[in-house]
Design a protein around this motif. Sequence first.
Motif, PDB file in Angstrom:
ATOM      1  N   ARG A 100     -66.322 -58.129 -49.450  1.00  0.00           N
ATOM      2  CA  ARG A 100     -66.584 -57.089 -50.444  1.00  0.00           C
ATOM      3  C   ARG A 100     -66.740 -57.696 -51.838  1.00  0.00           C
ATOM      4  NH1 ARG A 100     -62.382 -52.179 -48.765  1.00  0.00           N
ATOM      5  NH2 ARG A 100     -62.820 -52.228 -46.525  1.00  0.00           N
ATOM      6  N   LYS A 101     -67.772 -57.220 -52.531  1.00  0.00           N
ATOM      7  CA  LYS A 101     -68.004 -57.676 -53.899  1.00  0.00           C
ATOM      8  C   LYS A 101     -68.384 -56.484 -54.772  1.00  0.00           C
ATOM      9  CE  LYS A 101     -69.363 -62.365 -52.590  1.00  0.00           C
ATOM     10  NZ  LYS A 101     -70.414 -63.415 -52.644  1.00  0.00           N
ATOM     11  N   GLU A 102     -68.279 -56.680 -56.062  1.00  0.00           N
ATOM     12  CA  GLU A 102     -68.639 -55.632 -57.004  1.00  0.00           C
ATOM     13  C   GLU A 102     -70.159 -55.572 -57.187  1.00  0.00           C
ATOM     14  OE1 GLU A 102     -66.876 -53.378 -58.049  1.00  0.00           O
ATOM     15  OE2 GLU A 102     -64.790 -54.018 -58.247  1.00  0.00           O
ATOM     16  N   ALA A 103     -70.612 -54.574 -57.927  1.00  0.00           N
ATOM     17  CA  ALA A 103     -72.050 -54.377 -58.135  1.00  0.00           C
ATOM     18  C   ALA A 103     -72.696 -55.577 -58.811  1.00  0.00           C
ATOM     19  CB  ALA A 103     -72.280 -53.119 -58.964  1.00  0.00           C
ATOM     20  N   ASN A 104     -71.932 -56.281 -59.629  1.00  0.00           N
ATOM     21  CA  ASN A 104     -72.488 -57.440 -60.322  1.00  0.00           C
ATOM     22  C   ASN A 104     -72.347 -58.735 -59.527  1.00  0.00           C
ATOM     23  OD1 ASN A 104     -69.758 -57.951 -60.510  1.00  0.00           O
ATOM     24  ND2 ASN A 104     -69.704 -58.150 -62.733  1.00  0.00           N
ATOM     25  N   GLY A 105     -71.887 -58.612 -58.285  1.00  0.00           N
ATOM     26  CA  GLY A 105     -71.770 -59.775 -57.418  1.00  0.00           C
ATOM     27  C   GLY A 105     -70.440 -60.497 -57.494  1.00  0.00           C
ATOM     28  N   GLN A 106     -69.554 -60.032 -58.376  1.00  0.00           N
ATOM     29  CA  GLN A 106     -68.257 -60.677 -58.525  1.00  0.00           C
ATOM     30  C   GLN A 106     -67.277 -60.212 -57.442  1.00  0.00           C
ATOM     31  OE1 GLN A 106     -67.269 -63.022 -60.687  1.00  0.00           O
ATOM     32  NE2 GLN A 106     -69.238 -63.145 -61.755  1.00  0.00           N
ATOM     33  N   LYS A 107     -66.252 -61.015 -57.245  1.00  0.00           N
ATOM     34  CA  LYS A 107     -65.195 -60.637 -56.305  1.00  0.00           C
ATOM     35  C   LYS A 107     -64.444 -59.418 -56.840  1.00  0.00           C
ATOM     36  CE  LYS A 107     -64.412 -65.468 -54.945  1.00  0.00           C
ATOM     37  NZ  LYS A 107     -65.271 -66.109 -55.985  1.00  0.00           N
ATOM     38  N   VAL A 108     -63.811 -58.682 -55.941  1.00  0.00           N
ATOM     39  CA  VAL A 108     -63.076 -57.478 -56.312  1.00  0.00           C
ATOM     40  C   VAL A 108     -61.624 -57.843 -56.615  1.00  0.00           C
ATOM     41  CG1 VAL A 108     -62.345 -55.171 -55.607  1.00  0.00           C
ATOM     42  CG2 VAL A 108     -64.567 -56.074 -54.840  1.00  0.00           C
ATOM     43  N   PHE A 109     -61.257 -57.736 -57.879  1.00  0.00           N
ATOM     44  CA  PHE A 109     -59.864 -57.943 -58.282  1.00  0.00           C
ATOM     45  C   PHE A 109     -59.417 -56.709 -59.053  1.00  0.00           C
ATOM     46  CE2 PHE A 109     -61.207 -62.414 -57.809  1.00  0.00           C
ATOM     47  CZ  PHE A 109     -60.244 -62.811 -56.889  1.00  0.00           C
ATOM     48  N   TRP A 110     -58.490 -56.005 -58.459  1.00  0.00           N
ATOM     49  CA  TRP A 110     -58.014 -54.716 -58.945  1.00  0.00           C
ATOM     50  C   TRP A 110     -57.040 -54.911 -60.105  1.00  0.00           C
ATOM     51  CZ3 TRP A 110     -54.016 -51.488 -55.807  1.00  0.00           C
ATOM     52  CH2 TRP A 110     -53.926 -50.184 -56.311  1.00  0.00           C
ATOM     53  N   SER A 111     -57.282 -54.201 -61.170  1.00  0.00           N
ATOM     54  CA  SER A 111     -56.428 -54.319 -62.350  1.00  0.00           C
ATOM     55  C   SER A 111     -54.980 -53.965 -62.038  1.00  0.00           C
ATOM     56  CB  SER A 111     -56.967 -53.411 -63.465  1.00  0.00           C
ATOM     57  OG  SER A 111     -56.123 -53.419 -64.593  1.00  0.00           O
ATOM     58  N   ARG A 112     -54.758 -52.787 -61.468  1.00  0.00           N
ATOM     59  CA  ARG A 112     -53.369 -52.387 -61.215  1.00  0.00           C
ATOM     60  C   ARG A 112     -52.707 -53.302 -60.193  1.00  0.00           C
ATOM     61  NH1 ARG A 112     -53.576 -46.883 -60.513  1.00  0.00           N
ATOM     62  NH2 ARG A 112     -53.499 -46.813 -58.244  1.00  0.00           N
ATOM     63  N   GLY A 113     -53.462 -53.747 -59.198  1.00  0.00           N
ATOM     64  CA  GLY A 113     -52.888 -54.647 -58.220  1.00  0.00           C
ATOM     65  C   GLY A 113     -52.347 -55.910 -58.865  1.00  0.00           C
ATOM     66  N   ASN A 114     -53.117 -56.496 -59.772  1.00  0.00           N
ATOM     67  CA  ASN A 114     -52.644 -57.681 -60.467  1.00  0.00           C
ATOM     68  C   ASN A 114     -51.568 -57.340 -61.486  1.00  0.00           C
ATOM     69  OD1 ASN A 114     -54.254 -60.346 -59.789  1.00  0.00           O
ATOM     70  ND2 ASN A 114     -55.643 -58.622 -59.525  1.00  0.00           N
ATOM     71  N   GLY A 115     -51.606 -56.115 -61.999  1.00  0.00           N
ATOM     72  CA  GLY A 115     -50.505 -55.656 -62.858  1.00  0.00           C
ATOM     73  C   GLY A 115     -49.202 -55.553 -62.083  1.00  0.00           C
ATOM     74  N   TRP A 116     -49.284 -55.042 -60.857  1.00  0.00           N
ATOM     75  CA  TRP A 116     -48.094 -54.989 -60.005  1.00  0.00           C
ATOM     76  C   TRP A 116     -47.503 -56.396 -59.856  1.00  0.00           C
ATOM     77  CZ3 TRP A 116     -46.178 -50.475 -59.501  1.00  0.00           C
ATOM     78  CH2 TRP A 116     -46.900 -49.345 -59.083  1.00  0.00           C
TER      79      TRP A 116
END
Length: 366
Positions: free
Chosen positions: A208-224
Amino acid sequence: MKKIFTGLALMALSVGVFGQSSADAVFRKKFIKKVMEDASAWQLQHPKHDAKDWTNGAFYAGLVAAWKTTKSKSIFNALMTMGDTGSWRPYKRWYHADDITVCQTYIDLYERKKDKAMIQPTIDTINKLLANPFPTKGRLEVIKWWWCDALFMAPPVLVKLAQVTGNKAYLDSNDVYFKQAYDLLYNNEEHLFARDLNYVIKPDGSGRKEANGQKVFWSRGNGWVMGGIVRILNALPKDHATRSFYENLLKEIAARVSSLQQTDGLWRASLLDPASYPGGEVSGSGFFCYAITWGINNNLLDKKQYQPVVEKAWRALANCVNQEGRVGWVQPIGASPGKNFSADSWEVYGTGAFLLAASEIYKLKR
């Protein structure tokens, strides 16, 4: 992004009631205490979910911080009532990190009251967790803490429990489980955590990747994760053999996250594709502000480098609380970046993240 001010913030920013420039008013201790009291009161008056649910566990973590900062008897009494009403028990599943999050608060209150009954159910549950394998279904659940959110939910329980009981087995087990999650989900190039194996790019480049081709890194997940590391370090012995691992991990993520802060002071739900997720997200941003400010306050992060980051974040966060004390701009429950939130979107963990951030900003020397 639409800005919504608390009554106190609006007064401070418009007439300079604290004798500071409008940009500095939100850093006055009087303001911080008031906004913490308002946010705590509003959230307590608007309960959501089972009291032992992970969502409220995160809220109570913030509520403990608010109590310790403001010395509010009403906040302390609300926490004690919660514990008494629930017989100081974790939630339903002994093996699931989400269902023991509330135990962090039980231990915090036990440190004040010293009543063993307040933590005995936690001890019983954690002993069962350590003695038994995770009941995996063979898909994602390959280890006990297989999703990054778990690193806020469970590790602080084990480390805090070791602190109050003297049982070092809890520290050793935490190190094992945390490192398993780190090895599974941490991206050593991006210095960010994937939410779970669904978001880890495969060796052949697929995933899974974002629309711009980048990997998906969730803000809240990394905040947790960052919030969990801070709460580990707060209770971990200074001479513990693996302390440097947690400190260095916090430094790595803080550097990467800081580089991804947006011009309005907040972070977007998806860290590497902010353009696809307009509007700052408060729960992730609150945890980032909390963790980075803690790093400054505890001489782990360079003040000159990181203070502008947290000051910018706090100004933005303070502007996401309305006159009633409701914390808005919070992404609803999910497991990945979302776009389904606005100034009117709130969740109890968003308030928790905000209160944790406020508690560290209160200590920040400017």
